[in-house]
Design an enzyme around this catalytic site. Structure first.
Site, short mmCIF file in Angstrom:
data_model
loop_
_atom_site.label_atom_id
_atom_site.label_comp_id
_atom_site.label_asym_id
_atom_site.label_seq_id
_atom_site.Cartn_x
_atom_site.Cartn_y
_atom_site.Cartn_z
N SER A 137 95.27 2.98 18.58
CA SER A 137 94.37 2.44 19.58
C SER A 137 94.75 2.94 20.98
O SER A 137 94.74 4.16 21.22
CB SER A 137 94.40 0.90 19.51
OG SER A 137 93.43 0.32 20.33
N ASP A 165 93.06 5.80 15.03
CA ASP A 165 91.85 5.22 15.61
C ASP A 165 92.00 5.03 17.13
O ASP A 165 92.01 3.90 17.63
CB ASP A 165 91.50 3.89 14.95
CG ASP A 165 90.00 3.62 14.97
OD1 ASP A 165 89.22 4.59 14.97
OD2 ASP A 165 89.59 2.44 14.97
N HIS A 171 89.75 -1.50 12.45
CA HIS A 171 90.57 -0.78 13.43
C HIS A 171 92.00 -0.62 12.91
O HIS A 171 92.63 0.43 13.09
CB HIS A 171 90.56 -1.55 14.74
CG HIS A 171 91.04 -0.80 15.93
ND1 HIS A 171 90.70 0.51 16.20
CD2 HIS A 171 91.85 -1.19 16.97
CE1 HIS A 171 91.26 0.89 17.34
NE2 HIS A 171 91.97 -0.12 17.81
#
Length: 418
Positions: A120, A150, A234
């Site tokens: 992230s 991600d 996620h």
């Protein structure tokens, strides 16, 4: 932000040693070895590096390879508002770059021996550190590898390279997209390719085994209502990476123009040069990368999320109307049934389908054929699998199974290797 670095090595066992980027004494008195590769694991928004997946990943990596693994914790800077946390990655990236520069001065440690793994916002943090160390001298080239799990999309998608992860941040950049947003749905990750090797498991947006509902909010509501650390789609990116360490061939990415084309079986089998392995061993493919190519795969819905792509062809005995399936059993008594064809089925015809198996055929203890009736199926109809051909997507290898005779619908027919 109270940034901390926890060093894991084979010498530290299940514990870690705290090292400080601005205190060489703590580094010298730790088990850090300049003769080993070093991997950093960096968490994202609202998460922590003190426990959980970051620590689990370090522990697994030092178990399977003799490395230095450093868990980066910036929890205090990650648990504020999203855009404040996104701004904090500039400072965090600078701290990591400073730490690596300290190692260079202490041990002549080359940044090309460093692998930054970030989830992230942690992915863009890795990019920031890589940008700061990009070719600092001719003797010491930039960071060897960055893996983006991600990478966060909100505030980064479509922005210039210098403010987000991009291929120039390291000698090799690989990315796993698991929650990309595409209008009208909003995801936490970037949709566009941002690395040398970009993988889109299950299309890169919605992951099997998670709640399939993708919210349709504006960005501010989305961030406020769904903490990133707890978002299943996620988080799948770092879960896939973790299991790729143990099952490298269970995460092959196929080059294809789109996920829809991949789903139709148009990109099967792997090209002559092979398919890259998503996750830990992606760098084995670094010198075969084709520009502007995306790599697709499907995963299992449950741990360890592995999947093997095969083309299954069934040559039939008998005529009927119905559905034909192949069943695989493994040693743990797990069974799964895969549909090959439905409709009007003819004697001597072969019916094929490219499908993703969560049981590897090489590990199957039993393979069976079964068919199910449909509307207008006659009660006296019988079918059998005369020959079943399995073509492995990885290399095109063929294996064959044969059956004897025919069976009524709902009756299992055991197949043998032939």
């Amino acid at each position: 932000m109270n940034v901390s670095f926890s060093l894991f090595t084979r010498e530290t066992g299940n514990t870690s040693e705290r090292v400080f980027f601005n205190d060489t004494f703590t580094i010298k008195n730790s088990h850090f070895s300049p003769w080993r590769k070093t991997r950093f694991v960096i968490h994202g928004y609202t998460s922590t590096g003190k426990y959980g997946w970051v620590v689990d990943m370090c522990l697994l990596m030092v178990e399977v390879e003799n490395i230095n693994c450093i868990a980066v914790d910036w929890e205090d800077g990650a648990k504020c508002t999203y855009f404040t946390a996104a701004s904090n990655i500039r400072v965090l990236g600078a701290v990591i770059a400073y730490f690596l520069n300290t190692l260079r001065k202490m041990y002549l440690y080359c940044p090309s021996n460093v692998h930054l793994i970030g989830h992230s916002l942690g992915a863009h943090t890795a990019g920031e550190a890589g940008r700061r160390l990009r070719g600092i001298t001719k003797t010491f080239p930039g960071i060897g590898r960055i893996t983006g799990l991600d990478p966060a999309g909100i505030g980064f998608e479509g922005f210039p390279d210098m403010v987000r992860l991009d291929p120039s941040d390291a000698k090799f950049v690989d990315v796993i997209h698991s929650n990309a947003g595409q209008f009208p749905n909003i995801g936490f990750g970037v949709l566009n390719a941002v690395g040398d090797l970009d993988f889109y498991p299950n299309g890169g947006m919605v992951m099997p085994g998670c709640n399939n509902a993708q919210p349709e909010h504006d960005h501010e509501d989305f961030i406020r209502e769904t903490p990133m650390a707890g978002n299943c789609h996620h988080s799948r990116s770092h879960e896939y990476y973790l299991y790729s360490i143990l099952y490298p061939n269970g995460f092959l990415g196929y080059p294809c123009k789109s996920y829809e084309s991949f789903q139709e079986g148009n990109c099967f089998p792997c090209p002559i040069g092979g398919c890259p392995m998503m996750g830990h061993y992606a760098d084995r493919f670094r010198y075969k990368v084709k520009k502007n190519t995306k790599y697709y795969l499907n995963t299992g819905a449950m741990e360890p999320f592995t999947s093997w792509r095969y083309k299954i062809s069934v040559k039939l005995s008998g005529n009927a109307r119905g559905l034909i399936n192949i069943i695989f059993h493994d040693k743990d008594e797990y069974t799964n049934e895969y549909q090959i064809q439905r409709g009007s089925l003819k004697q001597g015809q072969s019916y094929s389908k490219v499908t993703d198996l969560d049981i590897h055929p090489d590990n199957a203890t039993k393979v069976e054929f079964i068919w199910h009736k449909q509307f207008l199926t006659a009660v006296w109809d019988k079918l059998g699998a005369k020959k079943v051909t399995l073509i492995r997507g990885q290399d095109g290898h063929k294996s064959f199974f044969c059956g004897n005779g025919t069976v009524k619908y709902g009756v299992l027919q055991t197949l043998r290797v032939c």
